[in-house]
Structure formats: structure tokens, C-alpha cells
Write an enzyme that holds these catalytic residues in place. Structure first.
Site, PDB file in Angstrom:
ATOM      1  N   CYS A 259      42.267  89.227   6.871  1.00 31.35           N
ATOM      2  CA  CYS A 259      42.330  87.781   7.089  1.00 31.35           C
ATOM      3  C   CYS A 259      41.179  87.059   6.379  1.00 31.35           C
ATOM      4  O   CYS A 259      41.174  86.984   5.156  1.00 31.35           O
ATOM      5  CB  CYS A 259      42.367  87.472   8.585  1.00 31.35           C
ATOM      6  SG  CYS A 259      42.991  85.812   8.942  1.00 31.35           S
TER       7      CYS A 259
ATOM      8  N   GLU B 145      46.051  95.030  13.023  1.00 34.86           N
ATOM      9  CA  GLU B 145      45.559  95.445  14.343  1.00 34.86           C
ATOM     10  C   GLU B 145      46.159  94.612  15.468  1.00 34.86           C
ATOM     11  O   GLU B 145      45.751  94.755  16.635  1.00 34.86           O
ATOM     12  CB  GLU B 145      44.036  95.316  14.377  1.00 34.86           C
ATOM     13  CG  GLU B 145      43.473  93.961  14.741  1.00 34.86           C
ATOM     14  CD  GLU B 145      43.761  92.835  13.749  1.00 34.86           C
ATOM     15  OE1 GLU B 145      43.611  91.661  14.115  1.00 34.86           O
ATOM     16  OE2 GLU B 145      44.154  93.129  12.598  1.00 34.86           O
TER      17      GLU B 145
ATOM     18  N   HIS C  83      47.394  90.651   9.999  1.00 37.86           N
ATOM     19  CA  HIS C  83      46.636  91.405  11.014  1.00 37.86           C
ATOM     20  C   HIS C  83      47.326  92.719  11.377  1.00 37.86           C
ATOM     21  O   HIS C  83      48.177  92.755  12.277  1.00 37.86           O
ATOM     22  CB  HIS C  83      46.448  90.548  12.265  1.00 37.86           C
ATOM     23  CG  HIS C  83      45.475  89.440  12.090  1.00 37.86           C
ATOM     24  ND1 HIS C  83      44.131  89.581  12.340  1.00 37.86           N
ATOM     25  CD2 HIS C  83      45.650  88.180  11.644  1.00 37.86           C
ATOM     26  CE1 HIS C  83      43.514  88.436  12.081  1.00 37.86           C
ATOM     27  NE2 HIS C  83      44.409  87.580  11.643  1.00 37.86           N
TER      28      HIS C  83
END
Length: 366
Positions: A251, A338, A336
Site C-alpha cells: 500500500c 494480509e 492488502h
């Protein structure tokens, strides 16, 4: 019918009336919207929303309360929350308290009962812009004057980054990652720990000497809020570190790495925020469904002759979603991998980082 007690005033002169929850302070922020139907706790506790009021496109918010294990930061810094239907009686065995109680504790103002469909369409049509959350006694002209005289601060990364380093070590770790905290989500640390990585999280303005001193196997650049160009110390740090260690950015980390290589970034009209953005991996042709939260993007044309190559694109608007410099063992993505809650299509990126660190360790042995 209960009388409205709070409202939003936007720069275009529009007003949205509703009811307050959480903190009742007046607040000027940038207004953005998020389309995920779940994950409001993770959104509220994501440091990337500093100085932003998030409009939740999904109508029902608060219904499963707050679960201690699901926080993405220790101290939430989101600017505000706007929802259609707020539920203050959560039904979840793991809930410890309500969303409103969380927001009161951390001085986060909220408003519910507004027409979020209309507001989301307004943001899509006119773009993200400043908004004042205030009480009903504030006149429209007073609100517009306050908005006109206010500038969104540019210190977001320095505000949310930790001030001291912290270690997240696990038994039988195989690798040691130095993670630069620009507003880092907890689930990034959890993801790296699951991949047998010890993680030392470092402040955004950490020195090159401090990083060299901990002898990491790899460098991680985190997500975070604001304009990536405002994070100049991190940009320079990447210039100093590239080619010396395997490096992975997510990001804001993707944008910072791109700027360090000489590419350019620009602000999107209303950003990408949701859990279902389709991204194409240019090397495999596969489509990944991704979680996203960002206002800025890397200019595709500016990547040429920087040493980077685009590796992923967003199928909705063709924006750059990933880049890499294979020679320097550097790669980064705008989305993202995660994300919690999901999707988890992109978790393989952590495995790629592990493979790069392993190859680098083998190279040193040889």
C-alpha cells in the site's frame, strides 16, 4: 420520531442529517467511502484512515460489537465514521463492548441514520473532499467558512508511526524482518510471524545505521495514511537500502518504493476502499480478488526507465497495483495481502518474500 442531533456539512454545500454516536466532538476531515460488508472494527482501527471520515456503504454496522483480538492498531486514529443503521446491541460471543463505546474511548465521532447511498454517489461523482461533522446548531454558512479555512494536516505518518522499536519474536524463527512502521496494521506482523519470521518494527524515521545494526534478512515497508510524497525520510531510506536486502512493500509502502525509484504518484478522485477489487497478475494472467484502502496511485507512464516494472493492474480502472525490480530483489503491491477479514487470494506474496530472503541467505553462504 427522534429529533436529529448531528449532521455532516460538505464543501459543495450539501448537508446530511442524522444521530450522533461515539464521541460528540466537531471534526473536519476528508470524506471517503468503503464498500466491505464486514470488518468495521478493522477499518476503525486501521491507521490509514487518519484524518478521514469513512462512509460505510453497507448499511448495518455495529451488530457484532468489538472483539479484542481483531484490532489493527493499539490506538485507533480514524477521523470519523458515517453509517446508515447503527446497532448498539451486538450479538457475538466474543464481543467485549460496543462500537460506540470504542469510539467514545478514542474520541472518534460518528453519525448514523443518514442516506449513505446518496452520500457514496456524491463522493463518486464529485470526489473525496473536506467534511465537517457537527451538531444541528451549526449553520450551513458557518460550516462552509470553517471548511474553507481548514487544511488537512500532512503529518499523518509521523502521528501514527510508533516512536520506539518493538520486537515481535517467535520460537524457532528462520528469518528476521525489519518492518518500517508508516501506520502498520497488526495483521502484517501476524502474517510474517506465521511465516516463521521474527519482526522488529521500527519508527518511520529510523536511521540507516539502526537498521544495519539489527542485521535483518529483509526489509518491509508498511501501509499508512496520507500523501506518500510527505514521507520523504522513508523514501530516502529506500534509496539507501535497495539492492542490499530483499524488500517488500504494501500500500503506502508500494507508493514509497515507487517514488524512491523515480516514479510519480497522483491522487485518485475517490480512492479504492473495499474487499472485492479484481487485480490481474501480469506474469501469470491470474485474477486476484483483493482488499484495498488508498487515495493515491502510482502513475503507470512514470515507471518507464526507473528500474521498476509493473507486475499487477487493477481491472476496474487499469491503475498500477504492483511493481518490482528483480535486480534489486524489491517488489511491492498496492493492495492488502494480509487483509482481515479476507480475501486471502494474495497471501502467496509473503511466501515470495520468504523465498527472496532464503535465496539471499544462500547467496551469502556461497
Amino acid at each position: 420520531m427522534k429529533k436529529f442531533d448531528r449532521k455532516l456539512i460538505l464543501e459543495d454545500g450539501s448537508e446530511y442529517y442524522g444521530y450522533g454516536f461515539g464521541c460528540m466532538e466537531d471534526r473536519i476531515t476528508e470524506i471517503v467511502f468503503h464498500t466491505s460488508p464486514v470488518g468495521y472494527q478493522e477499518i476503525v482501527s486501521d491507521p490509514s484512515y487518519t484524518y478521514q471520515t469513512v462512509v460505510m456503504a453497507y448499511p448495518l454496522i455495529g451488530n457484532y460489537g468489538i472483539v479484542e483480538e481483531d484490532f489493527e492498531t493499539e490506538i485507533p486514529t480514524i477521523g470519523g465514521l458515517a453509517v446508515r443503521d447503527y446497532n448498539d446491541t451486538p450479538s457475538n460471543f466474543g464481543s467485549k463492548y460496543t462500537l460506540s463505546e470504542l469510539m467514545k474511548k478514542y474520541h472518534i465521532p460518528g453519525i448514523h441514520g443518514i442516506d449513505t447511498r446518496k452520500l457514496v454517489r456524491s463522493i463518486r461523482d464529485l470526489g473525496s473532499r473536506k467534511v465537517l461533522m457537527t451538531d444541528m446548531e451549526t449553520t450551513l454558512q458557518e460550516g462552509l467558512d470553517r471548511l474553507k479555512g481548514y487544511e488537512i494536516p500532512k503529518d499523518a505518518v509521523s502521528v501514527v508511526s510508533r516512536k520506539e522499536s518493538r520486537q515481535y519474536f517467535i520460537p524457532n524463527a528462520a528469518y528476521h524482518v525489519a518492518a518500517i512502521d508508516c501506520g502498520m496494521k497488526h495483521n502484517i506482523v501476524r502474517s510474517l510471524n506465521r511465516k516463521r519470521c521474527n519482526v522488529t518494527v521500527l519508527p518511520w524515521n529510523v536511521s540507516l545505521r539502526e537498521i544495519e545494526g539489527i542485521k535483518p534478512d529483509g526489509i518491509f515497508l508498511s501501509n499508512g495514511p496520507g500523501d506518500p510524497a510527505d514521507a520523504e525520510p522513508v523514501i530516502q531510506l529506500v534509496r539507501d537500502l535497495r539492492g542490499r536486502y530483499p524488500m517488500f512493500g504494501i500500500c503506502l509502502g508500494h507508493q514509497i518504493i515507487s517514488l524512491a525509484y523515480g516514479a510519480e504518484t497522483y491522487k485518485l478522485k475517490f480512492g479504492h476502499r473495499g474487499g472485492n477489487h479484481p487485480v490481474k497478475n501480469l506474469s501469470t494472467g491470474k485474477i486476484e480478488i483483493t482488499s484495498q484502502n488508498h487515495s493515491y496511485a502510482v502513475d503507470a507512464d512514470s515507471i518507464a526507465n526507473t528500474g521498476l516494472e509493473a507486475t499487477h493492474i487493477n481491472l476496474l480502472d487499469q491503475t498500477v497495483e504492483g511493481a518490482a525490480c528483480r535486480e534489486d530483489k524489491v517488489f511491492c503491491v498496492q493492495y492488502h495481502p494480509e487483509s482481515a477479514p479476507g480475501p486471502q487470494d494474495s497471501e502467496y506474496l509473503f511466501d515470495r518474500f520468504i523465498e527472496m530472503m532464503e535465496a539471499a541467505k544462500d547467496g551469502k553462504k556461497n
